[in-house]
Scaffold this motif. Structure first.
Motif, PDB file in Angstrom:
ATOM      1  N   PHE A 199      -6.176   0.054   3.621  1.00 33.13           N
ATOM      2  CA  PHE A 199      -6.903  -0.915   2.800  1.00 33.13           C
ATOM      3  C   PHE A 199      -6.044  -2.135   2.486  1.00 33.13           C
ATOM      4  O   PHE A 199      -6.455  -3.275   2.698  1.00 33.13           O
ATOM      5  CB  PHE A 199      -7.377  -0.252   1.498  1.00 33.13           C
ATOM      6  CG  PHE A 199      -8.012  -1.218   0.541  1.00 33.13           C
ATOM      7  CD1 PHE A 199      -9.276  -1.710   0.777  1.00 33.13           C
ATOM      8  CD2 PHE A 199      -7.327  -1.641  -0.590  1.00 33.13           C
ATOM      9  CE1 PHE A 199      -9.863  -2.616  -0.095  1.00 33.13           C
ATOM     10  CE2 PHE A 199      -7.904  -2.537  -1.471  1.00 33.13           C
ATOM     11  CZ  PHE A 199      -9.179  -3.029  -1.221  1.00 33.13           C
ATOM     12  N   PHE A 200      -4.832  -1.902   1.987  1.00 34.89           N
ATOM     13  CA  PHE A 200      -3.977  -3.024   1.636  1.00 34.89           C
ATOM     14  C   PHE A 200      -3.487  -3.774   2.867  1.00 34.89           C
ATOM     15  O   PHE A 200      -3.228  -4.980   2.803  1.00 34.89           O
ATOM     16  CB  PHE A 200      -2.800  -2.563   0.773  1.00 34.89           C
ATOM     17  CG  PHE A 200      -3.183  -2.295  -0.650  1.00 34.89           C
ATOM     18  CD1 PHE A 200      -3.462  -3.350  -1.506  1.00 34.89           C
ATOM     19  CD2 PHE A 200      -3.285  -1.006  -1.129  1.00 34.89           C
ATOM     20  CE1 PHE A 200      -3.834  -3.119  -2.822  1.00 34.89           C
ATOM     21  CE2 PHE A 200      -3.643  -0.755  -2.443  1.00 34.89           C
ATOM     22  CZ  PHE A 200      -3.924  -1.813  -3.285  1.00 34.89           C
ATOM     23  N   GLY A 201      -3.376  -3.103   4.002  1.00 41.64           N
ATOM     24  CA  GLY A 201      -3.024  -3.788   5.246  1.00 41.64           C
ATOM     25  C   GLY A 201      -4.098  -4.764   5.678  1.00 41.64           C
ATOM     26  O   GLY A 201      -3.811  -5.899   6.073  1.00 41.64           O
ATOM     27  N   GLY A 253       0.811  -1.219   0.000  1.00 38.87           N
ATOM     28  CA  GLY A 253       0.000   0.000   0.000  1.00 38.87           C
ATOM     29  C   GLY A 253       0.839   1.261   0.000  1.00 38.87           C
ATOM     30  O   GLY A 253       0.531   2.229  -0.702  1.00 38.87           O
ATOM     31  N   SER A 254       1.919   1.282   0.774  1.00 37.66           N
ATOM     32  CA  SER A 254       2.763   2.469   0.784  1.00 37.66           C
ATOM     33  C   SER A 254       3.543   2.604  -0.516  1.00 37.66           C
ATOM     34  O   SER A 254       3.788   3.722  -0.988  1.00 37.66           O
ATOM     35  CB  SER A 254       3.717   2.441   1.980  1.00 37.66           C
ATOM     36  OG  SER A 254       4.626   1.367   1.870  1.00 37.66           O
ATOM     37  N   GLY A 255       3.920   1.494  -1.125  1.00 35.34           N
ATOM     38  CA  GLY A 255       4.600   1.546  -2.414  1.00 35.34           C
ATOM     39  C   GLY A 255       3.697   2.080  -3.504  1.00 35.34           C
ATOM     40  O   GLY A 255       4.116   2.909  -4.336  1.00 35.34           O
ATOM     41  N   VAL A 280      -2.832   8.329   1.099  1.00 32.11           N
ATOM     42  CA  VAL A 280      -1.795   7.414   1.577  1.00 32.11           C
ATOM     43  C   VAL A 280      -2.328   6.586   2.736  1.00 32.11           C
ATOM     44  O   VAL A 280      -2.169   5.356   2.777  1.00 32.11           O
ATOM     45  CB  VAL A 280      -0.518   8.176   2.007  1.00 32.11           C
ATOM     46  CG1 VAL A 280       0.458   7.257   2.705  1.00 32.11           C
ATOM     47  CG2 VAL A 280       0.144   8.818   0.805  1.00 32.11           C
ATOM     48  N   ILE A 281      -2.976   7.252   3.680  1.00 27.74           N
ATOM     49  CA  ILE A 281      -3.523   6.547   4.840  1.00 27.74           C
ATOM     50  C   ILE A 281      -4.570   5.527   4.389  1.00 27.74           C
ATOM     51  O   ILE A 281      -4.590   4.390   4.864  1.00 27.74           O
ATOM     52  CB  ILE A 281      -4.131   7.548   5.845  1.00 27.74           C
ATOM     53  CG1 ILE A 281      -3.023   8.388   6.461  1.00 27.74           C
ATOM     54  CG2 ILE A 281      -4.928   6.837   6.919  1.00 27.74           C
ATOM     55  CD1 ILE A 281      -3.511   9.558   7.280  1.00 27.74           C
TER      56      ILE A 281
END
Length: 63
Positions: free
Chosen positions: A40-42, A20-22, A34-35
């Motif tokens: 979501f991906f976490g 998610g951060s990438g 970003v958050i």
């Protein structure tokens, strides 16, 4: 090392937040995006890691 539920959950969460951060970095998202992306991906990563751990545990018990 056996892949238990807690290990699958934590590894999935780590992989999901990293992904998610990438993605947020590549698309140059702003703060709220970003958050949202990392959260979501976490969550998706944690659920898939947990599902994988349960699936592998069931497969081991069958054989």
């Amino acid at each position: 090392m056996q892949l238990g539920k807690d290990t699958g959950l934590s590894l999935g969460f780590l992989a999901g937040t990293t992904l998610g951060s990438g993605i947020a970095f590549l698309f140059q998202f702003q703060a709220y995006e970003v958050i949202s992306s990392v959260a979501f991906f976490g969550i998706v990563g944690a659920l898939s890691g947990l599902g994988t751990a349960v699936f592998l545990r069931q497969r081991q018990r069958q054989h």
